[in-house]
Each structure stands twice: as C-alpha cells, then as structure tokens.
Scaffold this motif. Structure first.
Motif, PDB file in Angstrom:
ATOM      1  N   TYR A  15       0.819  -1.205   0.000  1.00 18.44           N
ATOM      2  CA  TYR A  15       0.000   0.000   0.000  1.00 18.44           C
ATOM      3  C   TYR A  15       0.855   1.258   0.000  1.00 18.44           C
ATOM      4  O   TYR A  15       0.533   2.247  -0.658  1.00 18.44           O
ATOM      5  CB  TYR A  15      -0.942   0.025   1.204  1.00 18.44           C
ATOM      6  N   GLN A  53       1.147   7.086  -6.584  1.00 20.45           N
ATOM      7  CA  GLN A  53       0.095   8.085  -6.780  1.00 20.45           C
ATOM      8  C   GLN A  53       0.656   9.501  -6.604  1.00 20.45           C
ATOM      9  O   GLN A  53       0.355  10.389  -7.392  1.00 20.45           O
ATOM     10  CB  GLN A  53      -1.054   7.861  -5.791  1.00 20.45           C
ATOM     11  N   THR A 111      -7.513  11.297   1.010  1.00 18.43           N
ATOM     12  CA  THR A 111      -8.801  10.698   0.640  1.00 18.43           C
ATOM     13  C   THR A 111      -8.841  10.399  -0.855  1.00 18.43           C
ATOM     14  O   THR A 111      -9.396   9.379  -1.264  1.00 18.43           O
ATOM     15  CB  THR A 111      -9.976  11.619   1.014  1.00 18.43           C
ATOM     16  N   ALA A 148      -6.813   7.246  -1.389  1.00 17.99           N
ATOM     17  CA  ALA A 148      -7.549   6.091  -0.868  1.00 17.99           C
ATOM     18  C   ALA A 148      -8.644   5.669  -1.837  1.00 17.99           C
ATOM     19  O   ALA A 148      -8.833   4.477  -2.093  1.00 17.99           O
ATOM     20  CB  ALA A 148      -8.136   6.415   0.505  1.00 17.99           C
ATOM     21  N   GLU A 149      -9.350   6.641  -2.406  1.00 20.13           N
ATOM     22  CA  GLU A 149     -10.408   6.322  -3.376  1.00 20.13           C
ATOM     23  C   GLU A 149      -9.826   5.769  -4.666  1.00 20.13           C
ATOM     24  O   GLU A 149     -10.325   4.784  -5.209  1.00 20.13           O
ATOM     25  CB  GLU A 149     -11.240   7.564  -3.655  1.00 20.13           C
ATOM     26  N   GLU A 206      -7.086   4.184  -5.204  1.00 21.63           N
ATOM     27  CA  GLU A 206      -6.465   2.871  -5.035  1.00 21.63           C
ATOM     28  C   GLU A 206      -7.363   1.864  -4.316  1.00 21.63           C
ATOM     29  O   GLU A 206      -6.965   0.720  -4.108  1.00 21.63           O
ATOM     30  CB  GLU A 206      -5.148   3.013  -4.267  1.00 21.63           C
ATOM     31  N   SER A 207      -8.567   2.305  -3.912  1.00 16.75           N
ATOM     32  CA  SER A 207      -9.496   1.456  -3.147  1.00 16.75           C
ATOM     33  C   SER A 207      -8.824   0.881  -1.906  1.00 16.75           C
ATOM     34  O   SER A 207      -8.852  -0.325  -1.655  1.00 16.75           O
ATOM     35  CB  SER A 207     -10.040   0.323  -4.025  1.00 16.75           C
ATOM     36  N   LEU A 208      -8.207   1.775  -1.129  1.00 16.34           N
ATOM     37  CA  LEU A 208      -7.504   1.388   0.081  1.00 16.34           C
ATOM     38  C   LEU A 208      -8.131   2.093   1.285  1.00 16.34           C
ATOM     39  O   LEU A 208      -8.674   3.184   1.149  1.00 16.34           O
ATOM     40  CB  LEU A 208      -6.017   1.756  -0.026  1.00 16.34           C
ATOM     41  N   PRO A 209      -8.022   1.496   2.476  1.00 17.10           N
ATOM     42  CA  PRO A 209      -8.610   2.104   3.671  1.00 17.10           C
ATOM     43  C   PRO A 209      -7.849   3.366   4.104  1.00 17.10           C
ATOM     44  O   PRO A 209      -6.637   3.331   4.307  1.00 17.10           O
ATOM     45  CB  PRO A 209      -8.515   1.004   4.727  1.00 17.10           C
TER      46      PRO A 209
END
Length: 172
Positions: free
Chosen positions: A9, A16, A29, A32-33, A35-38
């Motif tokens: 991650y 990115q 944020t 996170a969006e 890469e679809s990561l928490p």
C-alpha cells in the motif's frame, strides 16, 4: 519472502504522489479512493513515510501530501525500509547494518550454518532490486505500461542451409 501490506500500500501511495507531482498537496482521501484502500491505514503509512523524509504534509483546506524529493531520487529500498524496518530474510538473522546480516545460530555453535549462504544471497538480491528501482520508474510504468521490447536483428543459424529462390525459366 513476503512483504506486508504496509509495503504494498505504501508503494502504491508513493506512485500516486509521483503521478500527481507538481499539482500541489494531494489529499489522502483522493489516493484512498483511487487505489481502493482504507484511509485510516494510509494515514498510518504516510506518517512513517513522512518521518523518513520521503513525503511532506501541508495542513488546511488545500492540504495533503506530496513527495519531499524528486521521484528519480527515491529508491524502493528507502520506501520499504521506512514502512517495514529491517529487511532480514529469516528470523534467525540479525541486521548488522547496510546489507550485512549475522546468523544468530553462531551462539549455539552453528557458526557454519549451511542455510546462511542461501538466505544471505536472497537478502542481497532483494536489497539490490529495491535499491535499483526508483519511484520514477514505477510511476512511468503505471502511466505508460511496460517499455516496448527492443527489436532484435534476425540472425541466420550458422548450420542452416541457405535457400535459393528459383527463378522462372519460361520452360515447362
């Protein structure tokens, strides 16, 4: 050797940031969006990256994170070390510094541990790969895909017979 999700991650976050370099601080944020990561986990990771001097942060409405250095000057060894800490291949090794390791079986009378050679080579290979890979390379790969293969000239096998094209003679 398996790297944890911290490395996976964290490297994705760094790619990115490299891809968005020059556009100012990037909100976490958005990464996170993308890469679809928490988000909560990424906050922990960028804290480690910031402490290592790889990213910088800006507070406020237009705040976020950006690379602290040029992507070509950031190696994956630095990133993984910031996220994982030591890169020892086996639990029986102790890190001496740099790429040197010490087999702790020596205390048990196994100073010639047969597996030490193997794990030292594994650790050296991984370290070299990480040191030779820059963030700029990964960002370029993410944007453009793999580099095009270089054309190789066709070579005739030395033992292969030469073929001649038959010329029409006009006779049947």
């Amino acid at each position: 050797m398996m790297f944890s999700t911290r490395s996976e991650y964290g490297v994705r976050v760094m790619i990115q940031l490299a891809g968005r370099q020059g556009s100012g601080p990037v909100p976490l944020t958005g990464i996170a969006e993308a890469e679809s990561l928490p988000l909560a986990y990424l906050e922990q990771l960028v804290s480690r990256l910031r402490k290592a001097g790889l990213v910088s942060s800006t507070r406020g409405a237009h705040g976020g994170y950006e690379l602290a250095r040029d992507p070509a000057d950031i190696t994956m060894a630095e990133v993984v070390h910031a996220l994982e800490g030591s890169l020892i291949p086996m639990q029986c090794f102790d890190e001496l510094g740099g790429s040197r390791v010490l087999c702790n079986h020596a205390d048990d009378g196994f100073e010639n541990c047969a597996t030490k050679l193997l794990w030292t080579r594994v650790q050296g290979g991984i370290t070299r790969a990480l040191e030779q890979t820059t963030l700029a390379e990964l960002a370029a790969f993410a944007e453009h895909g793999p580099p095009a293969p270089r054309p190789t000239p066709a070579r005739r096998r030395s033992g292969a017979p030469r073929t001649r094209q038959l010329q029409p003679t006009g006779k049947r």
